[in-house]
Enzyme design. Structure first.
Site, short mmCIF file in Angstrom:
data_model
loop_
_atom_site.label_atom_id
_atom_site.label_comp_id
_atom_site.label_asym_id
_atom_site.label_seq_id
_atom_site.Cartn_x
_atom_site.Cartn_y
_atom_site.Cartn_z
N HIS A 283 0.86 -1.13 -0.18
CA HIS A 283 0.11 0.10 -0.19
C HIS A 283 0.90 1.24 -0.10
O HIS A 283 1.58 1.50 0.93
CB HIS A 283 -0.94 -0.06 1.11
CG HIS A 283 -1.70 1.12 1.24
ND1 HIS A 283 -3.10 0.99 0.55
CD2 HIS A 283 -1.72 2.30 1.62
CE1 HIS A 283 -3.79 2.07 0.70
NE2 HIS A 283 -3.01 3.10 1.34
N CYS A 284 0.80 1.98 -1.05
CA CYS A 284 1.77 3.06 -1.14
C CYS A 284 1.04 4.42 -0.63
O CYS A 284 -0.06 4.94 -0.94
CB CYS A 284 1.82 3.30 -2.70
SG CYS A 284 3.14 4.92 -3.11
N VAL A 285 1.81 4.74 0.59
CA VAL A 285 1.12 6.06 1.29
C VAL A 285 1.32 7.36 0.26
O VAL A 285 0.51 8.01 0.50
CB VAL A 285 2.22 6.27 2.52
CG1 VAL A 285 1.69 7.55 3.22
CG2 VAL A 285 2.12 4.91 3.53
N GLY B 5 -1.80 7.13 -1.88
CA GLY B 5 -2.92 7.06 -1.41
C GLY B 5 -3.86 5.78 -1.86
O GLY B 5 -4.97 5.63 -1.71
#
Length: 334
Positions: free
Chosen positions: A180-182, A185
């Protein structure tokens, strides 16, 4: 009054989760404007270069625009959710990849599925699923004798294909989950991993070019140049070099896992994933050769929801045999 007070926190929470990606993307856009704009502020000769070499600054501006477009394109893309694959499977648009050996092991002479559970039990476990064909195909993708508790999501209560993981940030099961890429998003999965690679590649080129522009501005020997410009330039350059090193490592890592058909989650949690236990470290179970891996990585979305089966143990043991000169000549790795 009680019902309204109970719903208000939920509304606030949903609004906050809806706003956070927007604020994050606005911050990323602001960072690009800040670092790129600071170049023109620190380098007083860029105005002259724009007139003398308009192609140079023009190409740089196009690169900035393309990188930002790729960022928003990737951030707004779907990683490929299990629920979407289930719906596509119901419309006969899903593709289920299985090996002949696995099909023989998991099916009887009359085509009935051999598994620890029968079909009615699977349907009770997965109330979200509306098609029994989905359950039938998922059972065929796992090695014979696998426990249903290993491939049933504890949160969604649906049957997960191999290489799937539930993302707590998105609250959905993601096909071929990577991470999950911060900053984006969103999750990186089967359908947007290639887009993510292209974004990293473009961001690396842009960052390298911007570092070169900062170094040029610091080397300028101008009498009326203020000291604070050099001070700001050194700080911005140090931050950019740190970002560039991170991008280079990230680009090399994702290039490696694309060539070997792996994911970040599988590399980090290989010993904890039940169907990867016991497989030698140098064996990549889902790899089909470099050329085929690149093709699947780049064109997986065009092929629909492709669900990969776990190869049988005999095939994995054959892959563990070291390469010979004949294998290299025959391009066994490709």
């Amino acid at each position: 009054m009680a019902s309204s007070s109970a719903t208000e926190p939920g509304v606030r929470l949903s609004d906050r989760t809806r706003r956070s990606p927007l604020s994050l993307r606005a911050m990323v856009l602001l960072m690009h404007v800040l670092f790129v704009g600071a170049v023109f502020m620190l380098d007083s000769t860029l105005d002259r270069r724009i007139h003398e070499e308009p192609w140079y600054i023009g190409v740089y501006g196009v690169l900035v625009l393309i990188t930002l477009v790729q960022y928003f394109y990737t951030a707004g893309s779907s990683p490929g959710y299990v629920i979407d694959a289930m719906q596509a499977g119901g419309r006969m648009h899903a593709t289920f990849v299985n090996t002949a050996t696995l099909s023989k092991q998991s099916s009887s002479k009359h085509g009935s599925v051999k598994s620890p559970m029968n079909r009615p039990q699977l349907e009770k476990l997965s109330p979200v699923s509306s098609t029994s064909s989905w359950l039938h195909h998922i059972v065929d993708l796992y090695p014979p004798g696998s426990s249903n508790r290993d491939w049933t999501c504890a949160y969604c209560k649906i049957i997960q294909p191999p290489r799937t993981r539930h993302c707590h940030d998105c609250d959905k099961c993601v096909l071929q989950f990577d991470h999950h890429c911060v900053w984006l998003g969103t999750c990186i999965g089967k359908n947007n991993h290639c887009r993510f690679w292209w974004y990293i590649f473009q961001e690396t080129i842009l960052c390298t070019w911007t570092v070169a522009l900062y170094i040029e501005s610091l080397h300028l020997d101008i009498d009326d140049k203020a000291w604070w410009k050099d001070f700001i330039g050194v700080i911005m350059l140090a931050v950019l070099i740190f970002i560039l090193l991170f991008l280079l490592l990230l680009l090399m890592f994702h290039s490696y896992i694309a060539l070997t058909n792996q994911t970040t989650y599988e590399v980090a949690r290989r010993k904890r994933i039940f169907y990867l236990r016991g497989i030698p470290d140098r064996v990549h179970p889902f790899s089909k050769g470099i050329c085929r891996n690149i093709y699947d990585f780049c064109f997986s979305r065009q092929n629909g929801f492709v669900l990969e089966a776990v190869p049988p143990l005999e095939e994995l043991e054959a892959r563990a045999i070291p390469y010979t000169c004949r294998d290299i000549i025959c391009c066994r790795c490709c």
